[in-house]
Design an enzyme around this catalytic site. Structure first.
Site, mmCIF file in Angstrom:
data_model
loop_
_atom_site.group_PDB
_atom_site.id
_atom_site.type_symbol
_atom_site.label_atom_id
_atom_site.label_comp_id
_atom_site.label_asym_id
_atom_site.label_seq_id
_atom_site.Cartn_x
_atom_site.Cartn_y
_atom_site.Cartn_z
ATOM 1 N N SER A 23 -49.162 3.216 -15.643
ATOM 2 C CA SER A 23 -48.179 4.308 -15.475
ATOM 3 C C SER A 23 -48.419 5.106 -14.198
ATOM 4 O O SER A 23 -47.753 6.096 -13.946
ATOM 5 C CB SER A 23 -48.214 5.245 -16.684
ATOM 6 O OG SER A 23 -49.492 5.804 -16.830
ATOM 7 N N THR A 152 -3.905 23.252 -17.098
ATOM 8 C CA THR A 152 -4.349 22.741 -18.393
ATOM 9 C C THR A 152 -3.751 21.342 -18.484
ATOM 10 O O THR A 152 -2.674 21.093 -17.915
ATOM 11 C CB THR A 152 -3.851 23.588 -19.583
ATOM 12 O OG1 THR A 152 -2.429 23.522 -19.632
ATOM 13 C CG2 THR A 152 -4.275 25.057 -19.474
ATOM 14 N N HIS A 153 -4.445 20.442 -19.129
ATOM 15 C CA HIS A 153 -4.022 19.031 -19.201
ATOM 16 C C HIS A 153 -3.800 18.435 -17.807
ATOM 17 O O HIS A 153 -2.973 17.553 -17.636
ATOM 18 C CB HIS A 153 -2.744 18.857 -20.024
ATOM 19 C CG HIS A 153 -2.792 19.523 -21.359
ATOM 20 N ND1 HIS A 153 -3.161 18.877 -22.514
ATOM 21 C CD2 HIS A 153 -2.558 20.812 -21.714
ATOM 22 C CE1 HIS A 153 -3.127 19.730 -23.526
ATOM 23 N NE2 HIS A 153 -2.773 20.917 -23.079
ATOM 24 N N SER A 274 -15.472 4.805 6.361
ATOM 25 C CA SER A 274 -15.303 3.465 5.820
ATOM 26 C C SER A 274 -15.605 2.468 6.930
ATOM 27 O O SER A 274 -15.347 2.744 8.102
ATOM 28 C CB SER A 274 -13.863 3.303 5.340
ATOM 29 O OG SER A 274 -13.487 1.950 5.398
ATOM 30 N N LYS A 280 -10.744 7.082 7.213
ATOM 31 C CA LYS A 280 -11.275 7.564 5.937
ATOM 32 C C LYS A 280 -12.354 8.639 6.098
ATOM 33 O O LYS A 280 -13.175 8.609 7.000
ATOM 34 C CB LYS A 280 -11.870 6.400 5.122
ATOM 35 C CG LYS A 280 -10.865 5.433 4.551
ATOM 36 C CD LYS A 280 -9.877 6.068 3.574
ATOM 37 C CE LYS A 280 -10.488 6.448 2.253
ATOM 38 N NZ LYS A 280 -10.810 5.294 1.411
ATOM 39 N N ASN A 282 -14.665 9.974 3.108
ATOM 40 C CA ASN A 282 -14.868 9.826 1.668
ATOM 41 C C ASN A 282 -15.831 10.879 1.100
ATOM 42 O O ASN A 282 -16.862 11.154 1.715
ATOM 43 C CB ASN A 282 -15.408 8.426 1.362
ATOM 44 C CG ASN A 282 -14.401 7.352 1.733
ATOM 45 O OD1 ASN A 282 -13.193 7.559 1.618
ATOM 46 N ND2 ASN A 282 -14.890 6.221 2.210
ATOM 47 N N GLU A 287 -18.892 11.866 -5.510
ATOM 48 C CA GLU A 287 -18.746 10.676 -6.369
ATOM 49 C C GLU A 287 -20.096 10.227 -6.931
ATOM 50 O O GLU A 287 -20.202 9.843 -8.097
ATOM 51 C CB GLU A 287 -18.127 9.522 -5.572
ATOM 52 C CG GLU A 287 -16.687 9.774 -5.165
ATOM 53 C CD GLU A 287 -16.242 8.750 -4.130
ATOM 54 O OE1 GLU A 287 -15.944 7.616 -4.503
ATOM 55 O OE2 GLU A 287 -16.220 9.084 -2.931
ATOM 56 N N TYR A 314 -50.876 10.379 -31.390
ATOM 57 C CA TYR A 314 -50.455 9.812 -30.113
ATOM 58 C C TYR A 314 -50.028 8.360 -30.285
ATOM 59 O O TYR A 314 -50.705 7.580 -30.953
ATOM 60 C CB TYR A 314 -51.597 9.883 -29.079
ATOM 61 C CG TYR A 314 -51.210 9.226 -27.777
ATOM 62 C CD1 TYR A 314 -50.420 9.891 -26.852
ATOM 63 C CD2 TYR A 314 -51.571 7.907 -27.505
ATOM 64 C CE1 TYR A 314 -50.012 9.267 -25.682
ATOM 65 C CE2 TYR A 314 -51.164 7.273 -26.334
ATOM 66 C CZ TYR A 314 -50.387 7.970 -25.432
ATOM 67 O OH TYR A 314 -49.985 7.349 -24.278
ATOM 68 N N LYS A 322 -42.123 9.887 -19.140
ATOM 69 C CA LYS A 322 -42.209 10.359 -17.758
ATOM 70 C C LYS A 322 -41.118 9.826 -16.823
ATOM 71 O O LYS A 322 -40.501 10.627 -16.115
ATOM 72 C CB LYS A 322 -43.616 10.096 -17.215
ATOM 73 C CG LYS A 322 -44.584 11.171 -17.733
ATOM 74 C CD LYS A 322 -46.041 10.853 -17.509
ATOM 75 C CE LYS A 322 -46.612 9.916 -18.535
ATOM 76 N NZ LYS A 322 -46.568 10.443 -19.918
#
Ligand code: ARG
Length: 462
Positions: A23, A152-153, A274, A280, A282, A287, A314, A322
């Site tokens: 680990s 709304t919506h 792009s 473009k 972006n 995102e 344990y 972790k």
């Protein structure tokens, strides 16, 4: 691979076993917290006479030397960070290093390091939340009168202001800060000295180490102290909630920076181009935040699944706490900063926003409210205004195009003073209920937010 154990083994472990169990790549993250926990333990061993004061000093000096050297001096071809540090300590101070592990196990050691690490990380997260809130507050203040459609919506609903909208995100962050602070308190108890599971026969002082490490108190039951990972689950949950909110902000940045909305221009420094389409720009950062939210949510699910079948004591399964913890904390720290960068550097297209409220029928409620205020039951007013909307649509006009004559034709029961309530900016101006976007209500909200933002913590919403 060098190990801290093996006395009872006649054969060494298979390479695959070593690799599968290792680990160090993740727990090296909290090498400093592991050292700090060890220093407190060594000091306590000296104070209680379990080892001599001189031995304790040698151990502490050695641990401090390891701290000065930094993690690069550690041999990482070992099982975990605890092993790496103990082996380095032996190189520095000799055989007395072997006394450090008296009355301690890696089981209480790893739980202590994880709690200390979380504590330190939460302080950073709380600062980053405050910092992003500062930008939201500043921009909300600057744009408290800037008209925009409220949705709304995802349909135009009622006019609001950009400042009002941005403050919506401010309060979400305030709640998340509050959650993180509560977690901070809940997780601040010490497992150190619980040893493997059942405490120790040595006359240790767990209160002393708890105090030195800044914990509120030692965890009262040694078995619980080594088994509990609910603080990790809490942390992963808070991370998921923060990330979900940042993802929602990101979704708005993506939509609003597109041509259909055109509400915001993101700065070159936070957009990408792009490889084929030269025009473009972006919103990749927004995102990616939205996209990485999936993993942060999954990290909580991962750990909840690890924990659900574990009996007390344990279990090596908990080593799996972790990677998700480091991953989620890393992602929210980056994402909080990236949202801040995008907002700090953007150009709000205020005219486009204001223009898009024109002709969108978003003051229809205001017209119904006008009729209700003059005594008509609201349900009836709602019907009447519905008729007005149809009448406008039939004529190819909008609410703002109504005048005395076409209003008479469409709905003769509506008095001509009603024409005064149809402008979006007037609609906002009237919405003075507590928490609304009207100028006075907004001033109250901004003052409260500024007051809470200036305080050190988040332990209060209103
Ligand atoms: N790497 C282990 C973990 O993260 C450290 C504790 C190991 N304890 C043990 N008894 N094998 O959980």
């Amino acid at each position: 691979m060098k190990k801290l154990w093996g006395g009872a083994f006649s054969e060494s472990t298979a390479d695959l076993v070593d690799r599968f169990g290792q680990s160090i790549k993740t727990d090296l993250h909290f090498w400093q917290e592991d050292l700090i926990g060890s220093v407190a333990h060594a000091r306590m061993l000296g104070e209680t006479g379990i080892i001599s004061k001189d031995e304790a000093k040698i151990l502490i000096d050695g641990l401090e030397k390891i701290h000065e050297e930094g993690p690069r001096a550690l041999d990482i071809d070992v099982e975990d960070v605890h092993t790496a540090i103990e082996l380095r300590l032996k190189e520095i101070v000799g055989d007395v290093a072997g006394k450090l592990h008296t009355a301690r196990s890696r089981n209480d050691q790893v739980a202590t390091a994880a709690r200390l690490f979380l504590h330190n990380e939460l302080l950073i997260v709380l600062d980053l939340i405050k910092s992003l809130q500062g930008v939201l507050l500043e921009q909300a203040t600057a744009h408290k009168g800037a008209l925009m459609p409220g949705y709304t919506h995802q349909q135009h609903a009622q006019p609001i202001t950009l400042g009002f909208h941005l403050m919506g995100h401010f309060w979400g962050l305030q709640r998340n800060g509050w959650r993180a602070e509560r977690l901070f308190e809940l997780a601040n108890y010490s497992p150190l000295g619980a040893a493997a599971l059942a405490g120790t026969g040595f006359p240790i002082d767990r209160h002393m180490t708890a105090q030195e490490l800044g914990f509120t108190a030692p965890i009262p039951n040694a078995l619980d102290a080594t088994s509990d990972r609910s603080f990790i689950l809490d942390a992963l949950h808070v991370c998921a909630l923060i990330m979900i909110d940042l993802s929602r902000i990101s979704q708005e940045l993506v939509l609003w920076s597109g041509r259909e909305f055109g509400f915001i221009k993101l700065h070159d420094s936070v957009t990408t181009g792009s490889s084929i389409m030269p025009q473009k720009r972006n919103p990749d950062m927004a995102e990616l935040i939205r996209g990485r939210t999936g993993r942060v949510i999954a990290n909580w699910v991962t750990m909840a699944t690890v924990m659900k079948g574990l009996p007390l004591g344990y279990n090596r399964d908990t080593q799996e706490d972790k990677p998700p913890l480091f991953d989620s904390l890393g992602k929210i720290k980056d994402s909080l900063q990236l949202i801040q960068l995008q907002l700090e550097s953007c150009e709000w297209q205020l005219q486009t926003m204001a223009n898009s409220t024109r002709g969108d029928f978003s003051t229809a409620t205001d017209l119904a409210d006008f009729l209700a205020a003059s005594g008509m039951p609201f349900r009836e007013a709602h019907e009447v205004v519905g008729k007005v909307v149809i009448g406008c649509n039939e004529r190819g006009i909008t609410l703002e195009d109504l005048n005395e004559s076409n209003l008479k034709e469409i709905a003769p029961e509506i008095p001509s003073e009603a024409l005064n309530v149809l402008k979006p900016e007037d609609s906002v101006r009237r919405r003075e209920s507590y928490g609304g976007p009207g100028p006075k209500a907004m001033a109250t909200q901004l003052a409260l937010a500024a007051e809470l933002h200036a305080e050190r913590g988040f332990l209060k919403i209103a």
